[in-house]
Design a protein around this motif. Sequence first.
Motif, short mmCIF file in Angstrom:
data_model
loop_
_atom_site.label_atom_id
_atom_site.label_comp_id
_atom_site.label_asym_id
_atom_site.label_seq_id
_atom_site.Cartn_x
_atom_site.Cartn_y
_atom_site.Cartn_z
N GLY A 60 0.82 -1.21 0.00
CA GLY A 60 0.00 0.00 0.00
C GLY A 60 0.85 1.25 0.00
N ARG A 61 0.76 2.01 -1.08
CA ARG A 61 1.53 3.25 -1.23
C ARG A 61 0.62 4.34 -1.79
NH1 ARG A 61 7.52 2.18 -1.65
NH2 ARG A 61 7.67 0.29 -0.41
N GLU A 62 0.93 5.60 -1.45
CA GLU A 62 0.17 6.73 -1.99
C GLU A 62 1.13 7.85 -2.38
OE1 GLU A 62 -3.89 8.39 -0.60
OE2 GLU A 62 -2.41 9.66 0.42
N LEU A 63 0.91 8.40 -3.56
CA LEU A 63 1.67 9.53 -4.08
C LEU A 63 0.67 10.63 -4.40
CD1 LEU A 63 4.20 10.92 -5.31
CD2 LEU A 63 3.71 9.66 -7.43
N VAL A 64 0.93 11.84 -3.89
CA VAL A 64 0.02 12.96 -4.12
C VAL A 64 0.73 13.98 -5.00
CG1 VAL A 64 -1.40 14.74 -3.04
CG2 VAL A 64 -0.98 12.59 -1.82
N ILE A 65 0.08 14.33 -6.11
CA ILE A 65 0.65 15.27 -7.08
C ILE A 65 -0.33 16.42 -7.29
CG2 ILE A 65 1.41 15.59 -9.47
CD1 ILE A 65 3.26 13.74 -7.94
#
Length: 153
Positions: free
Chosen positions: A93-98
């Motif tokens: 589980g990973r999250e990247l916010v752009i």
Amino acid sequence: MLAIRRALVGLIAIGVVAAAVLAFVTFREEPSAASDSASPRSAVIANSMASAGAPASFRNRPTFRSCGEVVLAQGVRIPQARIRCLAAAPAEGRELVIASPTTEGDPIVRYYRTGPDLDGVEIVEDATRDRFGGGWHRSLCRSGRIDQTGACA
């Protein structure tokens, strides 16, 4: 003989400097104004995350390991290291916010997520500040990969 030696040393020094400049230009990471866990969150990302208008499925999403929060300038691509982080352990589980601007300069915030219950990369888009679009959108990139523009690869 001394003049030839000095000229040769000068040419070698110029070659070393030229090689260093070439390596910097070739291997540097693309410029972006990044805001991650080590620095204050950007206002546009903070407002998006706290949005009362966000769908319940977004507000109640499981917490995943962060690959960072990045604010991109017009035309700047997502740093490759952030994409590698997102792809590194999808089962974890990973999250990247752009946050990036539209052509007109309006901010769009996209949340790229991989996780154990996701079949690919989930993309949740907050376009509520886009004058010509708007709203929240969810899509799934079944290939499990995004490119440096944030599109399915």
